[in-house]
Write a protein that holds these residues in place. Sequence first.
Motif, PDB file in Angstrom:
ATOM      1  N   ASN A 101     -20.823 -28.408 -48.940  1.00  0.00           N
ATOM      2  CA  ASN A 101     -19.739 -27.799 -48.153  1.00  0.00           C
ATOM      3  C   ASN A 101     -20.102 -27.633 -46.680  1.00  0.00           C
ATOM      4  OD1 ASN A 101     -21.593 -25.759 -48.543  1.00  0.00           O
ATOM      5  ND2 ASN A 101     -20.062 -24.143 -48.850  1.00  0.00           N
ATOM      6  N   LYS A 102     -21.400 -27.821 -46.334  1.00  0.00           N
ATOM      7  CA  LYS A 102     -21.796 -27.742 -44.926  1.00  0.00           C
ATOM      8  C   LYS A 102     -22.559 -28.991 -44.483  1.00  0.00           C
ATOM      9  CE  LYS A 102     -21.894 -22.697 -44.626  1.00  0.00           C
ATOM     10  NZ  LYS A 102     -22.696 -21.496 -44.258  1.00  0.00           N
ATOM     11  N   ALA A 103     -22.465 -30.042 -45.287  1.00  0.00           N
ATOM     12  CA  ALA A 103     -23.134 -31.295 -44.949  1.00  0.00           C
ATOM     13  C   ALA A 103     -22.101 -32.406 -44.792  1.00  0.00           C
ATOM     14  CB  ALA A 103     -24.135 -31.673 -46.046  1.00  0.00           C
ATOM     15  N   VAL A 104     -22.428 -33.387 -43.950  1.00  0.00           N
ATOM     16  CA  VAL A 104     -21.552 -34.541 -43.793  1.00  0.00           C
ATOM     17  C   VAL A 104     -21.780 -35.478 -44.975  1.00  0.00           C
ATOM     18  CG1 VAL A 104     -20.977 -36.545 -42.373  1.00  0.00           C
ATOM     19  CG2 VAL A 104     -21.629 -34.387 -41.278  1.00  0.00           C
ATOM     20  N   PRO A 105     -20.748 -35.739 -45.798  1.00  0.00           N
ATOM     21  CA  PRO A 105     -20.930 -36.623 -46.960  1.00  0.00           C
ATOM     22  C   PRO A 105     -21.418 -38.002 -46.520  1.00  0.00           C
ATOM     23  CG  PRO A 105     -18.840 -35.449 -47.093  1.00  0.00           C
ATOM     24  CD  PRO A 105     -19.375 -35.206 -45.713  1.00  0.00           C
ATOM     25  N   THR A 106     -22.541 -38.420 -47.090  1.00  0.00           N
ATOM     26  CA  THR A 106     -23.152 -39.698 -46.726  1.00  0.00           C
ATOM     27  C   THR A 106     -23.497 -40.459 -47.999  1.00  0.00           C
ATOM     28  OG1 THR A 106     -24.127 -38.686 -44.770  1.00  0.00           O
ATOM     29  CG2 THR A 106     -25.019 -40.818 -45.450  1.00  0.00           C
ATOM     30  N   ALA A 107     -23.156 -41.736 -48.017  1.00  0.00           N
ATOM     31  CA  ALA A 107     -23.439 -42.586 -49.181  1.00  0.00           C
ATOM     32  C   ALA A 107     -24.333 -43.744 -48.776  1.00  0.00           C
ATOM     33  CB  ALA A 107     -22.150 -43.120 -49.775  1.00  0.00           C
ATOM     34  N   THR A 108     -25.334 -44.030 -49.596  1.00  0.00           N
ATOM     35  CA  THR A 108     -26.167 -45.212 -49.443  1.00  0.00           C
ATOM     36  C   THR A 108     -25.978 -46.054 -50.694  1.00  0.00           C
ATOM     37  OG1 THR A 108     -27.800 -43.923 -48.219  1.00  0.00           O
ATOM     38  CG2 THR A 108     -28.505 -46.067 -49.046  1.00  0.00           C
ATOM     39  N   ILE A 109     -25.719 -47.341 -50.521  1.00  0.00           N
ATOM     40  CA  ILE A 109     -25.462 -48.186 -51.690  1.00  0.00           C
ATOM     41  C   ILE A 109     -26.232 -49.501 -51.581  1.00  0.00           C
ATOM     42  CG2 ILE A 109     -23.169 -47.206 -52.121  1.00  0.00           C
ATOM     43  CD1 ILE A 109     -23.255 -50.697 -50.868  1.00  0.00           C
ATOM     44  N   LYS A 110     -26.455 -50.115 -52.746  1.00  0.00           N
ATOM     45  CA  LYS A 110     -27.074 -51.432 -52.816  1.00  0.00           C
ATOM     46  C   LYS A 110     -26.179 -52.306 -53.689  1.00  0.00           C
ATOM     47  CE  LYS A 110     -31.536 -51.774 -53.516  1.00  0.00           C
ATOM     48  NZ  LYS A 110     -32.852 -51.759 -54.231  1.00  0.00           N
ATOM     49  N   ILE A 111     -25.749 -53.453 -53.132  1.00  0.00           N
ATOM     50  CA  ILE A 111     -24.839 -54.357 -53.841  1.00  0.00           C
ATOM     51  C   ILE A 111     -25.482 -55.737 -53.951  1.00  0.00           C
ATOM     52  CG2 ILE A 111     -22.637 -55.592 -53.644  1.00  0.00           C
ATOM     53  CD1 ILE A 111     -21.410 -53.111 -53.605  1.00  0.00           C
ATOM     54  N   ARG A 112     -25.367 -56.351 -55.143  1.00  0.00           N
ATOM     55  CA  ARG A 112     -25.929 -57.687 -55.353  1.00  0.00           C
ATOM     56  C   ARG A 112     -24.816 -58.726 -55.378  1.00  0.00           C
ATOM     57  NH1 ARG A 112     -30.487 -60.081 -56.868  1.00  0.00           N
ATOM     58  NH2 ARG A 112     -31.540 -58.064 -57.144  1.00  0.00           N
ATOM     59  N   HIS A 113     -25.061 -59.837 -54.696  1.00  0.00           N
ATOM     60  CA  HIS A 113     -24.163 -60.994 -54.720  1.00  0.00           C
ATOM     61  C   HIS A 113     -25.022 -62.221 -55.001  1.00  0.00           C
ATOM     62  CE1 HIS A 113     -20.978 -63.782 -53.846  1.00  0.00           C
ATOM     63  NE2 HIS A 113     -21.603 -64.281 -52.785  1.00  0.00           N
ATOM     64  N   ASN A 114     -24.969 -62.712 -56.246  1.00  0.00           N
ATOM     65  CA  ASN A 114     -25.867 -63.780 -56.693  1.00  0.00           C
ATOM     66  C   ASN A 114     -27.318 -63.337 -56.474  1.00  0.00           C
ATOM     67  OD1 ASN A 114     -23.649 -65.395 -57.425  1.00  0.00           O
ATOM     68  ND2 ASN A 114     -23.472 -66.196 -55.344  1.00  0.00           N
ATOM     69  N   ASP A 115     -28.085 -64.045 -55.626  1.00  0.00           N
ATOM     70  CA  ASP A 115     -29.478 -63.666 -55.393  1.00  0.00           C
ATOM     71  C   ASP A 115     -29.659 -62.801 -54.148  1.00  0.00           C
ATOM     72  OD1 ASP A 115     -30.357 -65.086 -57.628  1.00  0.00           O
ATOM     73  OD2 ASP A 115     -30.510 -66.962 -56.491  1.00  0.00           O
ATOM     74  N   GLU A 116     -28.558 -62.486 -53.481  1.00  0.00           N
ATOM     75  CA  GLU A 116     -28.641 -61.669 -52.274  1.00  0.00           C
ATOM     76  C   GLU A 116     -28.364 -60.209 -52.589  1.00  0.00           C
ATOM     77  OE1 GLU A 116     -27.239 -63.570 -48.367  1.00  0.00           O
ATOM     78  OE2 GLU A 116     -25.884 -64.427 -49.865  1.00  0.00           O
ATOM     79  N   VAL A 117     -29.061 -59.332 -51.872  1.00  0.00           N
ATOM     80  CA  VAL A 117     -28.861 -57.889 -52.033  1.00  0.00           C
ATOM     81  C   VAL A 117     -28.498 -57.311 -50.671  1.00  0.00           C
ATOM     82  CG1 VAL A 117     -29.930 -55.683 -52.608  1.00  0.00           C
ATOM     83  CG2 VAL A 117     -30.431 -57.706 -53.984  1.00  0.00           C
ATOM     84  N   PHE A 118     -27.434 -56.509 -50.641  1.00  0.00           N
ATOM     85  CA  PHE A 118     -26.978 -55.879 -49.397  1.00  0.00           C
ATOM     86  C   PHE A 118     -27.086 -54.363 -49.535  1.00  0.00           C
ATOM     87  CE2 PHE A 118     -24.678 -59.822 -50.100  1.00  0.00           C
ATOM     88  CZ  PHE A 118     -24.862 -60.500 -48.899  1.00  0.00           C
ATOM     89  N   GLU A 119     -27.661 -53.726 -48.536  1.00  0.00           N
ATOM     90  CA  GLU A 119     -27.757 -52.272 -48.508  1.00  0.00           C
ATOM     91  C   GLU A 119     -27.013 -51.749 -47.297  1.00  0.00           C
ATOM     92  OE1 GLU A 119     -31.585 -50.377 -49.954  1.00  0.00           O
ATOM     93  OE2 GLU A 119     -32.333 -52.354 -49.348  1.00  0.00           O
ATOM     94  N   GLU A 120     -26.220 -50.726 -47.516  1.00  0.00           N
ATOM     95  CA  GLU A 120     -25.454 -50.130 -46.421  1.00  0.00           C
ATOM     96  C   GLU A 120     -25.343 -48.624 -46.644  1.00  0.00           C
ATOM     97  OE1 GLU A 120     -24.290 -51.018 -43.616  1.00  0.00           O
ATOM     98  OE2 GLU A 120     -24.461 -53.217 -43.684  1.00  0.00           O
ATOM     99  N   ALA A 121     -24.993 -47.924 -45.571  1.00  0.00           N
ATOM    100  CA  ALA A 121     -24.739 -46.487 -45.647  1.00  0.00           C
ATOM    101  C   ALA A 121     -23.515 -46.179 -44.815  1.00  0.00           C
ATOM    102  CB  ALA A 121     -25.941 -45.701 -45.132  1.00  0.00           C
ATOM    103  N   ALA A 122     -22.823 -45.107 -45.171  1.00  0.00           N
ATOM    104  CA  ALA A 122     -21.618 -44.697 -44.433  1.00  0.00           C
ATOM    105  C   ALA A 122     -21.356 -43.227 -44.673  1.00  0.00           C
ATOM    106  CB  ALA A 122     -20.410 -45.537 -44.862  1.00  0.00           C
TER     107      ALA A 122
END
Length: 506
Positions: free
Chosen positions: A401-422
């Motif tokens: 309730n006093k923090a900015v909601p932040t998400a970190t994710i890892k997504i796979r596409h075939n043999d590639e892996v993408f990591e992002e945060a928002a």
Amino acid sequence: MDHIFIFDTTLRDGEQAPGASMTAEQKYEVALQLSRLGIDIIEAGFPISSPLQFKACEHIAKNLKGPVIAALARAIEKDIDIATEALSSAENSRIHTFIATSPIHMKYKLKKNPDEVIEMAVKAVKYARNKVQQVEFSAEDASRSDLDFLCKVFEKVIDAGATIINVPDTVGYAIPAEIGNIISTIRNNVSNIDKAIISVHCHNDLGLAVANTLAAIENGARQAEVTINGIGERAGNAAFEELIMALDVRKDRMPYKTNINTTQIYNTSRLISNLSGFEIPKNKPIVGENAFAHESGIHQDGVLKHRETYEIMTPASVGKGGGTNLVLGRHSGLHGFKSRVTELGFNLSEEENKNVYKKFLYIADRKKEVYDEDLMTLIIDELGMSNPTYKLEYFNIISGNKAVPTATIKIRHNDEVFEEAATGDGPVDAIFKAIERAIGTTAKLEEYKVQAVTPGKHAMGEVKVLITSNGNSATGRGSSTDILEASANAYVNALNKLLLLKGSNQ
């Protein structure tokens, strides 16, 4: 004839409902279930409309034995050629060709006069009749067509080789007495009608699709075109489960036969609901949660004394058990698991069984009781993830309730892996934005729904989303004991569908 042929168009007309698109693999699983159900004719798709439609139709035609497999085609040679190619491996094949016959459609849509329409209809039927085993002809918007002209068209196409003539109430305009009169007039005024089966295809814009279909049957129609749960464009089509149980319960007025195994109705309804993303309303006849529920004291008292006081059919007659059943636990083996999957009406491959079993063990470790509904949700999740373009591998959320909601994710596409945060307005919004960054696409979230699959504080949560982008729409679903994980999987599932639709339209 007292036999009614059931023509299911869930995979064609039903899938035209916005957001109801399915993958080719999902369509095949639906077709398998429709076969178990006892459907006579399965309309597998409209092959010329997209490569995805062609692929699904071709796959069903090649691998499913028993029912007639139909493909839709306009009264155009190219459409018929593509439909023929898609059906080339079918054990029993039918081309379903159509052209509009109402004054408003001929004038404004086709821009053709009645004689030109008859010429196109006859030419299409003649062209199709030597390519497949059966040809069905539909007079689009028949309920708003001139009856004399309609009879003339049907007489000509029967002479040309059509053995099924279909009367569509395309915009759901008719009322039962009108549909009854149209069918009766065709029977009495088309000189060669004895060479064809009369079919009816009713839309539900005024809530009369099932009533109109029953009226058509009473007046001589012997094929009914329906969709599971009544899904389809606008307000949908005649609901299969309502029509079948009306025929089953009211044999005193309608002594007709079908090949339908009614005990497969409930599982089929749930399968279509989950794959299409269209929820079943609680008060939906036959398959809704409240269809066999009795809350009123007077009703409860009557049912306890004698069931038929307030129930005209039993839950078992449509394949619905007497409640939520505990089926398996963490110590259940793969053999018992596979047996239960089969009992629930699913026919999974070895790989699919193993994938679902792994998910089942994961859930069984996180909740004490695993129910049929949980298991069905896991199975449908697996079917929904067939050959995913992108797959969620990891996510982490920081929120409060006093923090900015932040998400970190890892997504796979075939043999590639993408990591992002928002960051986002909340944890779900943050997850969705991070996923969009990783995949490199954006969409508008139109609907977001959460519900518990089973009772208790350890219940699995099911999330359904509807998203749109560039005129395309897709539904996605995900389930987990963690609602944020379910939300992430639902969004990835929906984006995969959108990318598939985008590719099929190119």
